[in-house]
Write an enzyme that holds these catalytic residues in place. Structure first.
Site, PDB file in Angstrom:
ATOM      1  N   ASP A  84      -2.887   4.053 -12.414  1.00 58.54           N
ATOM      2  CA  ASP A  84      -2.851   3.968 -10.924  1.00 58.54           C
ATOM      3  C   ASP A  84      -4.037   4.718 -10.663  1.00 58.54           C
ATOM      4  O   ASP A  84      -4.983   5.331 -11.490  1.00 58.54           O
ATOM      5  CB  ASP A  84      -1.873   4.636 -10.208  1.00 58.54           C
ATOM      6  N   HIS A  85      -4.616   5.128  -9.280  1.00 54.05           N
ATOM      7  CA  HIS A  85      -5.940   5.512  -8.984  1.00 54.05           C
ATOM      8  C   HIS A  85      -6.622   6.397  -9.885  1.00 54.05           C
ATOM      9  O   HIS A  85      -5.813   7.548 -10.316  1.00 54.05           O
ATOM     10  CB  HIS A  85      -5.563   6.330  -7.701  1.00 54.05           C
ATOM     11  N   ASN A 120       2.125  -2.484  -5.155  1.00 57.37           N
ATOM     12  CA  ASN A 120       2.522  -1.368  -6.020  1.00 57.37           C
ATOM     13  C   ASN A 120       3.675  -0.421  -5.118  1.00 57.37           C
ATOM     14  O   ASN A 120       3.652  -0.677  -3.722  1.00 57.37           O
ATOM     15  CB  ASN A 120       1.155  -0.101  -5.800  1.00 57.37           C
ATOM     16  N   SER A 167       0.379   7.410 -12.424  1.00 57.83           N
ATOM     17  CA  SER A 167      -0.526   7.963 -11.850  1.00 57.83           C
ATOM     18  C   SER A 167      -1.283   9.217 -12.494  1.00 57.83           C
ATOM     19  O   SER A 167      -0.406   9.491 -13.605  1.00 57.83           O
ATOM     20  CB  SER A 167      -0.234   8.458 -10.504  1.00 57.83           C
ATOM     21  N   ASP A 172     -10.548   4.189  -8.950  1.00 54.02           N
ATOM     22  CA  ASP A 172     -10.830   4.289  -7.588  1.00 54.02           C
ATOM     23  C   ASP A 172     -11.876   5.084  -7.050  1.00 54.02           C
ATOM     24  O   ASP A 172     -11.785   6.214  -6.788  1.00 54.02           O
ATOM     25  CB  ASP A 172      -9.372   4.799  -6.885  1.00 54.02           C
ATOM     26  N   HIS A 188       0.094   4.849   1.780  1.00 52.95           N
ATOM     27  CA  HIS A 188       0.808   5.121   0.719  1.00 52.95           C
ATOM     28  C   HIS A 188       1.932   6.091   1.265  1.00 52.95           C
ATOM     29  O   HIS A 188       1.725   6.697   2.327  1.00 52.95           O
ATOM     30  CB  HIS A 188      -0.042   6.019  -0.266  1.00 52.95           C
ATOM     31  N   GLY A 189       3.095   6.140   0.970  1.00 51.79           N
ATOM     32  CA  GLY A 189       4.191   6.823   1.659  1.00 51.79           C
ATOM     33  C   GLY A 189       4.793   6.043   2.711  1.00 51.79           C
ATOM     34  O   GLY A 189       4.555   4.754   2.706  1.00 51.79           O
ATOM     35  N   GLU A 210      -1.832  13.436   4.281  1.00 55.40           N
ATOM     36  CA  GLU A 210      -2.711  14.597   3.879  1.00 55.40           C
ATOM     37  C   GLU A 210      -2.488  15.826   4.656  1.00 55.40           C
ATOM     38  O   GLU A 210      -2.747  15.643   5.857  1.00 55.40           O
ATOM     39  CB  GLU A 210      -3.932  14.241   3.544  1.00 55.40           C
ATOM     40  N   HIS A 221      -1.608  -2.072  -2.021  1.00 57.58           N
ATOM     41  CA  HIS A 221      -1.052  -0.586  -2.534  1.00 57.58           C
ATOM     42  C   HIS A 221       0.105  -0.351  -1.161  1.00 57.58           C
ATOM     43  O   HIS A 221      -0.194  -1.015  -0.144  1.00 57.58           O
ATOM     44  CB  HIS A 221      -2.185   0.335  -2.493  1.00 57.58           C
ATOM     45  N   GLY A 262       3.259  -0.215  -0.978  1.00 61.43           N
ATOM     46  CA  GLY A 262       4.316  -1.453  -0.950  1.00 61.43           C
ATOM     47  C   GLY A 262       5.546  -0.854  -0.245  1.00 61.43           C
ATOM     48  O   GLY A 262       6.414  -1.676   0.513  1.00 61.43           O
TER      49      GLY A 262
HETATM   50  P1  13P Z   1       3.937   3.670  -1.822  1.00 62.61           P
HETATM   51  O1  13P Z   1       4.127   5.063  -2.502  1.00 62.61           O
HETATM   52  O2  13P Z   1       3.665   3.886  -0.592  1.00 62.61           O
HETATM   53  O3  13P Z   1       5.074   2.800  -2.408  1.00 62.61           O
HETATM   54  O4  13P Z   1       2.671   3.299  -2.566  1.00 62.61           O
HETATM   55  C1  13P Z   1       2.444   3.186  -3.904  1.00 62.61           C
HETATM   56  C2  13P Z   1       1.232   2.741  -4.469  1.00 62.61           C
HETATM   57  O5  13P Z   1       0.400   2.162  -3.586  1.00 62.61           O
HETATM   58  C3  13P Z   1       0.692   3.712  -5.864  1.00 62.61           C
HETATM   59  O6  13P Z   1      -0.531   3.294  -5.871  1.00 62.61           O
END
Ligand code: 13P
Length: 273
Positions: free
Chosen positions: A106-107, A265, A59, A141, A213-214, A179, A243, A245
């Site tokens: 990444d993004h 991801n 990232s 992105d 994410h997270g 966020e 994304h 994952g």
């Molecule tokens: P996670 O942190 O939820 O595994 O997502 C990773 C991701 O999508 C990075 O772009």
């Protein structure tokens, strides 16, 4: 089903071959976010143990972290140099490990584009010297921008990258995430807009389908397979990217792969461990 791909950083047509193999054999490639040599090495070691190709991605923050916190971030300097240093680390070691690595970022939101500009300058130099790009692919992105602007900017980068056989991932819809302590549920992509991306020939599409994410909150409704199905029907063979994952149950992962997801991801889970 297992097939040995050459060890080292995969670029050009080998990247498409790997994704075609994943599609034919109904698996997705894990894309693991890394921030430094220890988790890069752990990822390569695991890929070799599993005899599977892997995507390693930085990232913007991960690349800057790799460069070290004291380096200036002005004009994306630390993220550019940290990305280049991480990529060179992988070029130097992947073959010795016996790992097949697709090297990705990444993004990249609009304000971070100078980061990718710097990495593309480095890939062009690498291509001149060694006949292959430094990175295999990048993600832009621009999902916060109007669709016309997203596709216009993405097409310009796609054309520059295609000259070196590099591939491009873009995003439509919004991946949810935390966020300021509030977890956003994200926004599903519009299948018709996804078709516009497929028609342009852009390589990979991260389409929002309720993924986050997270960690997933207790009130998460799950992935929208209805949206994913509609997207796949309009985009055909274009590899889709999932994304967020970390924490998606295995049955949902399997169903997503059946409906065209080829890249998944994973970041949070690896950072935690
Ligand atoms: P996670 O942190 O939820 O595994 O997502 C990773 C991701 O999508 C990075 O772009």
């Amino acid at each position: 089903m297992s097939r040995k791909f050459p060890a080292g950083v995969a670029t050009g047509s080998l990247v498409s071959e790997i994704f075609a193999h994943a599609k034919e054999n109904n698996y997705a490639l894990p894309a693991v976010n890394v921030v430094g040599s220890s988790n890069i090495n752990a990822t390569m070691e695991t890929a070799v143990k599993l005899n599977a190709p892997v995507i390693i991605q930085f990232s913007n923050g991960g690349a800057a972290f790799n460069a070290g916190k004291s380096l200036s971030s002005e004009n994306q300097k630390s993220a550019i140099l940290g990305g280049i240093a991480g990529a060179r680390h992988i070029h130097t070691l992947a073959e010795a490990y016996g790992a097949t690595v697709i090297l990705h970022t990444d993004h990249c939101a609009k304000k971070l584009l100078p980061w990718i500009d710097g990495l593309l300058d480095a890939s062009e130099e690498h291509f001149k010297a060694y006949g292959k790009s430094l990175f295999s692919s990048h993600m832009l992105d621009l999902s916060e921008e109007p669709i016309e602007e997203n596709l216009d900017i993405s097409t310009k980068y796609f054309e520059r990258m295609a000259k070196m056989g590099m591939t491009l991932e873009i995003e439509l819809g919004v991946t949810g995430g935390e966020e300021d302590g509030v977890v956003g549920m994200g926004e599903c992509a519009d299948p018709k807009e996804c078709k516009m991306v497929a028609d342009l020939g852009i390589d990979f599409l991260a389409a929002g389908i309720g993924n986050i994410h997270g960690k997933y909150p207790a009130n998460w409704k799950g992935l929208s397979f209805e949206t994913l199905d509609a997207i796949q029907q309009l985009t055909g063979d274009m590899p889709l990217v999932l994304h967020g994952g970390t924490g998606i149950p295995a049955d949902m992962i399997k169903k997503a792969i059946d409906l065209g997801v080829s890249k998944i991801n994973v970041n949070t889970e690896c950072q935690l461990s």
